[in-house]
Enzyme design. Structure first.
Site, mmCIF file in Angstrom:
data_model
loop_
_atom_site.group_PDB
_atom_site.id
_atom_site.type_symbol
_atom_site.label_atom_id
_atom_site.label_comp_id
_atom_site.label_asym_id
_atom_site.label_seq_id
_atom_site.Cartn_x
_atom_site.Cartn_y
_atom_site.Cartn_z
ATOM 1 N N ARG A 35 11.600 -13.544 -2.795
ATOM 2 C CA ARG A 35 10.504 -14.518 -3.006
ATOM 3 C C ARG A 35 10.664 -15.015 -5.051
ATOM 4 N NH1 ARG A 35 4.907 -13.773 -2.506
ATOM 5 N NH2 ARG A 35 4.667 -12.277 -4.008
ATOM 6 N N LYS A 85 -5.303 -17.318 -6.339
ATOM 7 C CA LYS A 85 -4.102 -16.802 -7.577
ATOM 8 C C LYS A 85 -3.901 -18.517 -8.763
ATOM 9 C CE LYS A 85 -1.579 -14.060 -4.677
ATOM 10 N NZ LYS A 85 -1.335 -13.128 -5.754
ATOM 11 N N ASP A 96 -5.584 -21.184 3.461
ATOM 12 C CA ASP A 96 -5.265 -20.138 2.580
ATOM 13 C C ASP A 96 -3.903 -20.450 1.407
ATOM 14 O OD1 ASP A 96 -4.782 -18.296 1.024
ATOM 15 O OD2 ASP A 96 -5.270 -16.232 2.109
ATOM 16 N N GLN A 121 -1.234 -19.656 -2.830
ATOM 17 C CA GLN A 121 0.126 -19.305 -3.454
ATOM 18 C C GLN A 121 0.092 -20.995 -3.343
ATOM 19 O OE1 GLN A 121 3.144 -16.666 -2.944
ATOM 20 N NE2 GLN A 121 1.616 -15.079 -2.013
ATOM 21 N N TRP A 172 -0.801 -12.834 5.127
ATOM 22 C CA TRP A 172 -1.308 -12.081 3.927
ATOM 23 C C TRP A 172 -2.364 -12.790 3.354
ATOM 24 C CZ3 TRP A 172 -0.954 -7.099 3.505
ATOM 25 C CH2 TRP A 172 -2.410 -6.010 1.683
ATOM 26 N N GLU A 213 -1.649 -19.167 6.159
ATOM 27 C CA GLU A 213 -1.155 -19.316 4.882
ATOM 28 C C GLU A 213 -0.160 -20.710 5.489
ATOM 29 O OE1 GLU A 213 0.328 -16.468 2.602
ATOM 30 O OE2 GLU A 213 -0.087 -15.391 4.370
HETATM 31 C C1 LIG Z 1 -2.151 -15.998 0.560
HETATM 32 C C2 LIG Z 1 -2.903 -15.033 -0.140
HETATM 33 N N1 LIG Z 1 -4.548 -15.089 -0.191
HETATM 34 C C3 LIG Z 1 -5.067 -14.249 -0.147
HETATM 35 C C4 LIG Z 1 -5.156 -12.822 -1.651
HETATM 36 C C5 LIG Z 1 -5.856 -12.379 -2.119
HETATM 37 O O1 LIG Z 1 -5.815 -11.997 -3.521
HETATM 38 P P1 LIG Z 1 -6.449 -11.357 -4.420
HETATM 39 O O2 LIG Z 1 -5.093 -9.791 -4.270
HETATM 40 O O3 LIG Z 1 -6.017 -12.535 -5.572
HETATM 41 O O4 LIG Z 1 -7.696 -10.443 -3.341
HETATM 42 C C6 LIG Z 1 -3.196 -13.001 -1.948
HETATM 43 C C7 LIG Z 1 -2.860 -11.913 -2.958
HETATM 44 O O5 LIG Z 1 -1.552 -11.699 -2.282
HETATM 45 C C8 LIG Z 1 -2.679 -14.148 -1.631
HETATM 46 O O6 LIG Z 1 -0.659 -14.016 -1.456
#
Ligand SMILES: Cc1ncc(COP(=O)(O)O)c(C=O)c1O
Length: 454
Positions: free
Chosen positions: A404, A270, A241, A244, A136, A208
């Site tokens: 989670r 975040k 990314d 988290q 995500w 991620e």
């Molecule tokens: C791994 C990851 N990247 C990007 C995002 C997107 O971030 P945002 O919701 O601040 O646009 C999220 C959000 O849920 C995320 O979990």
């Protein structure tokens, strides 16, 4: 007159529904690891808000940084650089794995990934982006095209050139090859399929370090080295990314430092803003230089704003001062012990995984067949909330039912003990409720509620 009715009955009356179910009561206050609703009920927050409040809700240092910004500057012309932005960029350059050295500050994780993908396209001249199954990266154009956890249906075609690699999920191997130990065949098969489809205009691989919304999947050792090699072999940039995973969630400043793999571009969001919208892109001098020469533009209304970056500096200082990286590792072990203890007592807990204070619990009907137990997951989540524990569950037919667990890094042993007691009670009660329904011949309907967990 603008309404200020404190007694609004239906919190949804004038709101567009944006996914999942909302908590039935208005929430009035958040402090540390807890939130309080309008009835005065105190709820232990094991989701850190939306995974952002890693230093705890309304930490005094964050409150002070916000107050100070209100006395100096909240927002500026996007071409003006405030001191807090310089300080934040400098602080990140100090802790980021070398040679990552230059930062851009925006507001959301989606934006940071959009910017990273744009940069990769400029540097490589390509447009194809490969993401991992279950990942995500956000809700906006390019990044939603390479997000595979959910929410793809109904919006028409996404960005051309988006590809998916099967994720290294050892518990539920997407290519039905491994069981419990991923041997990275998924990576090889995935790149073979990608190569067969590629136009040759390759730009980036985005990943991620722990695939969170996809079920808290921790890739096996060596996976990211191999992923980086495959990306570079094809002339693609590697983007991590770390929305988290950065700033202590896994017990380290960055997952990249822990993994010993330095991506070409890293995005953070975040966990940098402690609850304030703040995101960043960090890259090398060379990539920044090439992008600039080729006309890189990401000129948003709130790029380089003073208030969020002042909060970012406060978050980093708080993590350092309160030694939250060590604390995350220690509390993470304590939490894992608690969860493994529950696994011994509840056959339905098929797997406990994760790192630091990011843990996943997968619920199954049978440990051998691993059939997901969605009903128990939904009922237990609801019961936990009634008992004062907020937990996030992801229920997807093909990915199982996975909680989670991600409390703030400031969580105390007593909070974890309380969570385990509530969790144990809720699981026990809901198991017997389901068993009772089966015995009485009542077919339990699958609960309608869904809980988004990005
Ligand atoms: C791994 C990851 N990247 C990007 C995002 C997107 O971030 P945002 O919701 O601040 O646009 C999220 C959000 O849920 C995320 O979990």
């Amino acid at each position: 007159m603008i309404s200020r009715n404190e007694a609004t009955v239906n919190p949804r009356e004038h709101l567009i529904r944006y996914g999942g179910d909302v908590y039935p009561e208005i929430v009035e206050k958040a402090q540390g690891c807890y939130v309080w609703d309008a009835t005065g009920k105190k709820i232990l927050d094991f989701t850190s808000g939306q995974m952002c409040a890693t230093v705890g809700h309304n930490h005094p240092n964050i409150v002070a940084a916000i107050k100070k910004s209100c006395e100096t500057a909240v927002h500026l012309f996007s071409g003006m650089i405030p001191r807090s932005v310089v300080q934040l960029a400098e602080a990140l350059a100090k802790i980021a794995p070398k040679p990552l050295n230059k930062s851009l500050f925006v507001n959301t994780g989606s934006e940071s990934n959009e910017a990273a993908i744009k940069m990769a396209k400029l540097v490589t001249g390509g447009f194809e982006v490969v993401g991992l199954g279950g990942s995500w990266h956000g809700v906006t154009g390019s990044v939603s095209a390479v997000s595979f956890a959910s929410d793809r249906k109904g919006y028409g075609p996404g960005m051309p050139g988006a590809f998916v690699l099967p994720e290294p999920n050892a518990y539920r191997c997407p290519i039905k090859h491994c069981k419990d130990r991923c041997d990275r065949t998924c990576l090889k098969v995935g790149f073979d399929l990608y190569d067969a489809q590629s136009t040759g205009a390759r730009a980036a691989v985005i990943a991620e370090p722990v695939i969170s919304a996809g079920g808290v999947i921790v890739p096996p050792e060596g996976y990211f080295d191999a992923l980086q090699q495959e990306a570079h072999k094809r002339g693609m940039l590697l983007i991590f990314d770390e929305a988290q995973t950065a700033f202590g969630r896994l017990g380290h400043w960055f997952a990249a430092s822990h993994l010993g793999v330095t991506p070409d571009i890293m995005t953070v969001s975040k966990t940098l803003g402690g609850g304030i919208p703040l995101a960043g892109v960090i890259t090398t001098d060379a990539i920044e230089e090439t992008c600039h020469r080729r006309g890189f533009s990401f000129y948003t209304s709130h790029v380089s704003d003073p208030l969020p970056s002042a909060v970012g500096v406060a978050v980093l200082e708080t993590i350092e001062r309160e030694q939250l990286l060590v604390r995350s590792r220690e509390m993470g072990e304590y939490l894992a012990d608690g969860l493994n203890d529950l696994k011994l007592r509840h056959e339905e807990i098929g797997d406990v995984r994760g790192m630091g204070l990011l843990r996943g619990i997968e619920l199954v009907k049978d440990r051998e067949t691993r059939e997901p137990h969605h009903e128990l997951g939904a009922l237990t989540t609801e019961r936990c909330l009634e008992l004062g524990l907020s937990m996030n569950i992801r229920r997807r037919p093909e990915r199982g039912s996975v909680w989670r667990i991600a409390p703030p890094l400031t969580v105390a042993r007593g909070d974890i003990d309380l969570a385990m007691t509530i969790f144990d009670q809720a699981l026990t009660e809901m198991k017997s409720r389901i068993a009772g329904r089966r015995q009485s011949g009542t077919i339990a309907p699958e609960p309608e509620k869904t809980y988004p967990s990005q």
